[in-house]
Structures are given as structure tokens and as C-alpha cells.
Design a protein around this motif. Structure first.
Motif, PDB file in Angstrom:
ATOM      1  N   VAL A   7       1.012  -1.306   0.170  1.00  0.00           N
ATOM      2  CA  VAL A   7       0.096   0.003  -0.535  1.00  0.00           C
ATOM      3  C   VAL A   7       0.914   1.177  -0.251  1.00  0.00           C
ATOM      4  N   PHE A   8       1.009   2.038  -0.994  1.00  0.00           N
ATOM      5  CA  PHE A   8       1.580   3.407  -0.976  1.00  0.00           C
ATOM      6  C   PHE A   8       1.019   4.484  -0.422  1.00  0.00           C
ATOM      7  N   GLY A   9       2.271   4.928   0.431  1.00  0.00           N
ATOM      8  CA  GLY A   9       1.506   5.793   1.321  1.00  0.00           C
ATOM      9  C   GLY A   9       0.323   5.971   2.137  1.00  0.00           C
ATOM     10  N   ASN A  10      -0.043   4.743   2.970  1.00  0.00           N
ATOM     11  CA  ASN A  10      -1.140   4.489   3.276  1.00  0.00           C
ATOM     12  C   ASN A  10      -2.435   4.718   2.686  1.00  0.00           C
ATOM     13  N   LYS A  11      -2.295   4.530   0.754  1.00  0.00           N
ATOM     14  CA  LYS A  11      -3.293   5.069   0.906  1.00  0.00           C
ATOM     15  C   LYS A  11      -3.692   4.517  -0.116  1.00  0.00           C
TER      16      LYS A  11
ATOM     17  N   LEU B 187      -5.796 -10.264  -6.433  1.00  0.00           N
ATOM     18  CA  LEU B 187      -5.994  -9.622  -5.012  1.00  0.00           C
ATOM     19  C   LEU B 187      -7.310  -9.484  -4.504  1.00  0.00           C
ATOM     20  N   LEU B 188      -7.429  -9.398  -2.812  1.00  0.00           N
ATOM     21  CA  LEU B 188      -8.555  -8.237  -2.201  1.00  0.00           C
ATOM     22  C   LEU B 188      -7.286  -7.346  -2.187  1.00  0.00           C
ATOM     23  N   ALA B 189      -9.253  -5.995  -2.003  1.00  0.00           N
ATOM     24  CA  ALA B 189      -8.050  -5.349  -0.944  1.00  0.00           C
ATOM     25  C   ALA B 189      -9.534  -4.518  -0.093  1.00  0.00           C
ATOM     26  N   ASP B 190      -9.228  -4.449   1.633  1.00  0.00           N
ATOM     27  CA  ASP B 190      -9.752  -3.580   1.446  1.00  0.00           C
ATOM     28  C   ASP B 190      -9.603  -1.811   1.784  1.00  0.00           C
ATOM     29  N   ILE B 191     -10.841  -0.768   0.781  1.00  0.00           N
ATOM     30  CA  ILE B 191     -10.779   0.595   1.187  1.00  0.00           C
ATOM     31  C   ILE B 191     -11.602   0.438   2.046  1.00  0.00           C
ATOM     32  N   ASP B 192     -10.771   1.807   2.707  1.00  0.00           N
ATOM     33  CA  ASP B 192     -12.332   2.511   4.239  1.00  0.00           C
ATOM     34  C   ASP B 192     -12.940   3.743   2.896  1.00  0.00           C
TER      35      ASP B 192
ATOM     36  N   CYS C 241      -6.973   2.707   0.434  1.00  0.00           N
ATOM     37  CA  CYS C 241      -6.294   1.338   1.087  1.00  0.00           C
ATOM     38  C   CYS C 241      -6.212   1.196   2.363  1.00  0.00           C
ATOM     39  N   GLN C 242      -6.661   0.031   2.564  1.00  0.00           N
ATOM     40  CA  GLN C 242      -6.227  -0.511   4.325  1.00  0.00           C
ATOM     41  C   GLN C 242      -5.086  -1.622   4.293  1.00  0.00           C
ATOM     42  N   HIS C 243      -5.636  -2.512   3.178  1.00  0.00           N
ATOM     43  CA  HIS C 243      -4.063  -4.290   3.384  1.00  0.00           C
ATOM     44  C   HIS C 243      -5.216  -4.087   1.754  1.00  0.00           C
TER      45      HIS C 243
END
Ligand SMILES: [Fe+2]
Ligand SMILES: [Fe+2]
Length: 284
Positions: free
Chosen positions: A197-201, A249-254, A260-262
């Protein structure tokens, strides 16, 4: 994968689905992935779904209606089956890369949809220029142009960047950090192990890899590919069906911030899946 949070939207992204082997992987493994991970949005790249080259309306409808895929992206092979010119406009869920030379840039390349009433997300499809045929337009400028057209309230944004080189993919992803939620590469048919996750984003992986037969040369029957390289013989160039893998790929987004969280990458070899063994058992 960590448990899904209350304010999370979970994306399941699938790279190039290659020919019959790829489609059969989806049929067998996607229901299991849905059961295990409960994704809210499923996106797959369909540029090689029909015999390795292009996509037909019948296959598109299988993806959308039978398998529950929400958006189908494509790439340089988007128009290999000419029938796509007849049905393309009927389906907003079918994307072609916005900046490709044979695409009308003003109308193509992204869609905004809802994963549940009132909750919108955007999917963007772009093409790389390095080692890619045709006079394709700049993907950086195309991304800027499309992001201006997406309302600020649509925080959840996913990019499928269909490109050959890792450097171009990582450069455009870095350019997009904080402006898109998930950015992944497709096209090489080889999964890369660099999800982060780049820049926690912005969730990222250089290439999702193909869903298709890996005892092959990027999905093509090995003998056919060798004849191409050794003898310049293109007469037979068909997808392999040996050793299929389902890569995703799984991505969890707020959903409030769009950050992106994870991210988590999966490679399911069909020969290892209990699902397949169970089916075999039923048949004997
Ligand atoms: Fe492909
Ligand atoms: Fe491609």
C-alpha cells in the motif's frame, strides 16, 4: 485476509482471463473465493477470454450474469473479436483502455457504479505505451483527465493499468497515490509478488497475473509459441489448458476516505483445490 471492517468495501480483482482454461478456473474457483472473502466488487480483465484473443458477448454475459463479475476491463486485445464493435455500447460494465489509439478517448475508459444503493465506486482502464503496439496516448494525462470527471464524493477508485513494463506501472501508480484506492497492472500474464500500500493510501501490485494455464508460454500452448519464436510460424497460436491457476488480489478500502487499508494476493492452483478433487470424486 483480515476480517472486513464495518466501513470497508472489499474489492476482488482478477487479471487477464485466458481462454477456456481461464474461464473454467473462474467457474470453479470464483464461487469459493466469494464464499471465503465476501467481496463487494469483483473486477476481471477479459481481453483474452475468447480463445486467448478478445471477448465475445456470450462470454461477457457469462462473466456479468452467471459469475457475478461487476466490471470487465480489457487491454490491447480488446477488439480481436470484431463482434465487440456491435455490442460494446450496450454494456457500461465493459471497459476498454481510454488512451488506446483505436478508442474514442472522450467516451471510454471508466465507469461509475454502485456496490450497494448510495455507495459509488469508479473503475478506470488505461494502457501502457512502452513496448505496446500503436500510437497510444499518454496514460498519465488520460488518468488526470478521467479523475477530473469523477465526482469528489466517489472516493473508491480502482485502476487496471494494462502495460508491459514494471517501471511504467509503478510510475503511474506513484503518480496516482492518494488519488486512487487501488492500482494494479495486467497484461504480462505473470503474477508479481510485490503487493503493498503506497503512502497508506493506494493499494498496488505490478501485475495480477493471468487466470489460465501456466504450463504454457504466457498462456499459449508451448509448441505453438516455440514455432513462433523458432520459425516465425503463426498458423496455430492457441491457449494452453495445462495446469490452470486462479490468481487474484483482495483489497480492503475505507469507503469514507477511499484509502486502501490492506491488500492480499492469492494464487490458487486448480490441481490443489479440494473443490476440484470433490468434483473428480463425483465423476468416478
Ligand atoms: Fe492479456
Ligand atoms: Fe494485453
Amino acid at each position: 485476509m483480515q476480517p472486513k471492517g464495518e466501513s470497508t468495501v472489499r474489492i476482488l480483482a482478477i487479471g487477464d482471463v485466458m481462454g477456456r482454461a481461464g474461464r473454467e478456473c473462474l467457474e470453479k474457483a470464483l464461487p469459493e473465493a466469494k464464499r471465503q472473502f465476501s467481496p463487494d466488487v469483483i473486477i476481471a480483465n477479459g481481453e483474452n477470454a475468447a480463445g486467448g484473443f478478445g471477448i465475445t458477448e456470450k462470454i461477457l454475459l457469462q462473466f456479468l450474469q452467471e459469475q457475478g463479475i461487476h466490471v470487465v476491463t480489457t487491454g490491447n486485445h480488446w477488439a480481436d473479436k470484431k463482434e465487440i464493435y456491435g455490442f460494446k455500447k450496450k454494456y457500461s460494465e465493459l471497459l476498454v483502455p481510454a488512451n488506446m489509439y483505436n478508442v474514442d478517448e472522450a467516451r471510454e475508459g471508466f465507469v461509475i457504479k454502485e456496490w450497494q444503493p448510495g455507495y459509488r465506486y469508479a473503475v478506470i482502464n488505461l494502457l501502457g505505451r512502452v513496448f505496446m503496439k500503436g500510437e497510444n496516448r499518454c496514460p498519465f494525462m488520460a488518468l488526470d483527465r478521467i479523475l477530473k470527471q469523477i465526482p469528489p464524493a466517489v472516493k473508491v477508485r480502482v485502476v487496471d493499468f494494462h502495460a508491459e513494463t514494471s517501471s511504467e506501472k509503478q510510475a503511474l501508480a506513484q503518480y496516482a497515490v492518494g488519488r486512487v484506492s487501488l492500482f494494479y497492472g495486467t497484461h504480462t500474464h505473470c503474477p508479481t509478488a510485490d503487493e503493498r500500500v503506497f503512502g497508506n493510501k493506494t493499494g498496488f501490485v505490478t501485475d495480477l497475473g493471468m487466470t489460465g494455464a501456466y504450463d504454457s508460454v504466457i498462456g499459449i500452448e508451448t509448441d505453438h509459441s516455440l514455432r513462433h519464436f523458432l520459425q516465425q510460424d503463426f498458423k496455430k497460436f492457441e491457449p494452453s489448458e495445462k495446469d490452470p491457476w486462479f490468481c487474484f488480489l483482495l483489497a480492503d478500502i475505507d469507503r469514507a476516505t477511499g484509502y486502501c487499508q490492506h491488500v492480499a494476493r492469492y494464487r490458487w492452483k486448480m490441481s490443489d483445490m479440494n473443490l476440484v478433487e470433490a468434483e473428480k470424486g463425483e465423476n468416478t
